[in-house]
Design a protein around this motif. Structure first.
Motif, mmCIF file in Angstrom:
data_model
loop_
_atom_site.group_PDB
_atom_site.id
_atom_site.type_symbol
_atom_site.label_atom_id
_atom_site.label_comp_id
_atom_site.label_asym_id
_atom_site.label_seq_id
_atom_site.Cartn_x
_atom_site.Cartn_y
_atom_site.Cartn_z
ATOM 1 N N PHE A 191 0.962 -1.495 -0.250
ATOM 2 C CA PHE A 191 -0.471 0.057 0.190
ATOM 3 C C PHE A 191 1.209 1.559 0.117
ATOM 4 O O PHE A 191 -0.038 2.493 0.350
ATOM 5 C CB PHE A 191 -0.803 -0.236 1.220
ATOM 6 C CG PHE A 191 -1.954 -0.558 0.741
ATOM 7 C CD1 PHE A 191 -3.739 -0.534 0.648
ATOM 8 C CD2 PHE A 191 -1.935 -2.492 0.994
ATOM 9 C CE1 PHE A 191 -4.135 -1.317 0.002
ATOM 10 C CE2 PHE A 191 -3.197 -3.057 0.682
ATOM 11 C CZ PHE A 191 -4.333 -2.204 0.504
ATOM 12 N N TRP A 212 -2.178 1.559 4.600
ATOM 13 C CA TRP A 212 -2.755 0.011 4.956
ATOM 14 C C TRP A 212 -4.349 -0.345 6.177
ATOM 15 O O TRP A 212 -4.854 -0.151 5.841
ATOM 16 C CB TRP A 212 -2.078 -0.329 5.262
ATOM 17 C CG TRP A 212 -2.014 -2.198 5.720
ATOM 18 C CD1 TRP A 212 -1.377 -1.825 6.950
ATOM 19 C CD2 TRP A 212 -2.599 -3.470 5.884
ATOM 20 N NE1 TRP A 212 -1.530 -3.558 7.437
ATOM 21 C CE2 TRP A 212 -2.687 -4.081 6.633
ATOM 22 C CE3 TRP A 212 -3.378 -3.011 4.674
ATOM 23 C CZ2 TRP A 212 -2.496 -5.454 6.282
ATOM 24 C CZ3 TRP A 212 -3.682 -4.746 3.973
ATOM 25 C CH2 TRP A 212 -3.653 -5.938 4.928
ATOM 26 N N TRP A 215 -7.199 1.046 4.414
ATOM 27 C CA TRP A 215 -7.584 -0.116 3.799
ATOM 28 C C TRP A 215 -8.163 -1.579 5.171
ATOM 29 O O TRP A 215 -9.876 -1.686 4.576
ATOM 30 C CB TRP A 215 -7.167 -1.377 2.801
ATOM 31 C CG TRP A 215 -7.083 -2.239 2.100
ATOM 32 C CD1 TRP A 215 -8.418 -2.104 0.986
ATOM 33 C CD2 TRP A 215 -7.810 -3.744 1.981
ATOM 34 N NE1 TRP A 215 -8.581 -2.985 0.405
ATOM 35 C CE2 TRP A 215 -8.275 -4.546 1.519
ATOM 36 C CE3 TRP A 215 -6.476 -4.077 3.725
ATOM 37 C CZ2 TRP A 215 -8.325 -5.675 1.417
ATOM 38 C CZ3 TRP A 215 -7.033 -5.692 3.988
ATOM 39 C CH2 TRP A 215 -7.888 -6.405 2.647
ATOM 40 N N GLY A 273 -0.235 -5.935 -3.333
ATOM 41 C CA GLY A 273 -1.866 -4.738 -2.972
ATOM 42 C C GLY A 273 -1.687 -4.001 -4.032
ATOM 43 O O GLY A 273 -0.785 -5.092 -5.299
#
Length: 398
Positions: A191, A212, A215, A273
């Motif tokens: 990320f 992160w 998310w 990611g």
């Protein structure tokens, strides 16, 4: 690894023999007795004791006494006794403790005792994890890293990235996800990355930490997305087949092989990611020598540390079911789950877990709780975390 494969192919093609180190060649120049402390699981401890007996038979005059110490106590007990001028000759433990022990002058520099060519047999960067300030303080033996467990009876295909993993979640196919600074470290690179200078205690790039946490926070309400600060709870969910996915290390293998069945689940690298693959911390287990050990004990300790990495020694450890060899010389075809963790170790983060890192990690755990339990805004919480880390380490604000 390529060089080794090419060498083996040449040797086979032209009926040549490749030279291998024998156990006898590792015997110390001057035999002596050593005591080794470890916190290994029972079956691994039995293997360690057996290898000690075999080493004694191989090298006359050598004695190795292996002592098990409870995992929760082993580091503190070693520090206390070594600081007082005592303790065991050998500390067989994780690299997690190595920088702090080196900082305190409690373990010996092994740079001159272990040749660089010897270290080439290990997964790349494992030797670097056993260094502090460019000096070698430990002999690698095995690796510990996180991976993705998947119940293949519930999910036939492995996810290629986090988007695909999220898309597979439902009330049956759940993700048991332990969180916290250590357990969540693997999500930082995918990320946007995270940089921490263990020398100065300063945080550089923190974009990945913000993204992160954002998310994780956004997916908290998604069906099948089960975050938890209780690692045991996550392992239980996978063991009882209430979750199809689980993030953990090789320490979970013995229980899951017994309760779920080895044929029902697989281990694979962590999903990636937007900015790259999952990138967990790399920790290495190996041999460290007490600063109080005399030269004879040091020589025996280094010899035994190398003896543990002989192919026959590593094959004995493999039979315990969760010991991930740091050596690239062993064929792990018959151990696919162990092999998956060794592969993940090749794509993992190098961190120097010294005192400054430990302080940052403790504040990081609190950061995760603020965002994922208290609902704090990730960007604001990370800014406060950054300030707290810099204050704790005496870093001036830019």
């Amino acid at each position: 690894e390529f060089a080794r494969a090419a060498t083996m192919q040449l040797a086979e093609s032209f009926a040549m023999e490749t030279a291998e180190i024998t156990a006898e060649e590792l015997c110390p120049a001057q035999p002596g007795a050593i005591t080794l402390w470890h916190a290994l699981r029972r079956d691994e401890a039995a293997t360690m004791a057996q290898l000690a007996r075999e080493f004694e038979k191989t090298c006359p005059g050598v004695a190795v006494d292996t002592v098990h110490i409870a995992p929760a106590e082993v580091y503190d007990r070693f520090v206390e006794e070594a600081a007082a001028g005592g303790g065991p000759d050998v500390f067989f433990e994780a690299s997690r403790w190595l920088p702090q022990l080196a900082e305190q002058g409690l373990i010996q520099d092994l740079s001159d005792e272990v040749p660089s060519e010897y270290l080439q047999q290990f997964v790349s960067r494992t030797a670097q994890v056993m260094r502090y300030q460019n000096r070698l303080y430990g002999i690698p033996e095995s690796v510990t890293v996180l991976g993705l467990y998947t119940n293949r009876a519930l999910v036939p295909d492995l996810p290629t990235d986090l988007d695909e993993l999220i898309g597979e979640l439902n009330s049956r196919n759940r993700l048991a996800l332990p969180v916290g600074f250590f357990f969540g470290y693997w999500g930082l690179l995918p990320f946007g990355g995270f940089q921490f200078d263990s020398k100065t205690g300063a945080i550089g790039n923190d974009a990945g930490l913000i993204n992160w946490l954002t998310w994780l926070q956004e997916n908290q309400t998604r069906v099948g997305f089960d975050e938890t600060f209780d690692y045991t709870e996550a392992e239980d969910a996978f063991a009882y087949e209430e979750a199809a996915y689980f993030v953990s290390g090789p320490w979970s293998l013995p229980r899951l092989q017994e309760e779920v069945g080895e044929e029902r689940f697989s281990v694979s690298p962590l999903p990636g990611g937007p900015f790259g693959p999952g990138f967990p911390m790399l920790q290495v287990q190996g041999t460290m020598v007490n600063a109080n050990a005399d030269p004879v004990a040091k020589g025996v300790a280094v010899a035994f540390g190398q003896y543990l990495n002989l192919p026959e020694s590593q094959r004995a450890f493999l039979e315990t079911g969760n010991h991930v060899t740091a050596s690239v010389t062993l064929d792990l075809t018959e151990y696919p789950q162990i092999d998956a963790f060794r592969e993940q170790a090749k794509s993992s983060a190098l961190v120097v877990e010294n005192t400054k890192f430990a302080q940052m990690e403790a504040l990081g755990d609190e950061l995760y709780r603020q965002v994922l339990i208290e609902g704090a805004d990730p960007a604001t919480a990370v800014q406060q975390f950054r300030q707290a880390v810099h204050e704790a380490n005496g870093v001036e604000a830019p």
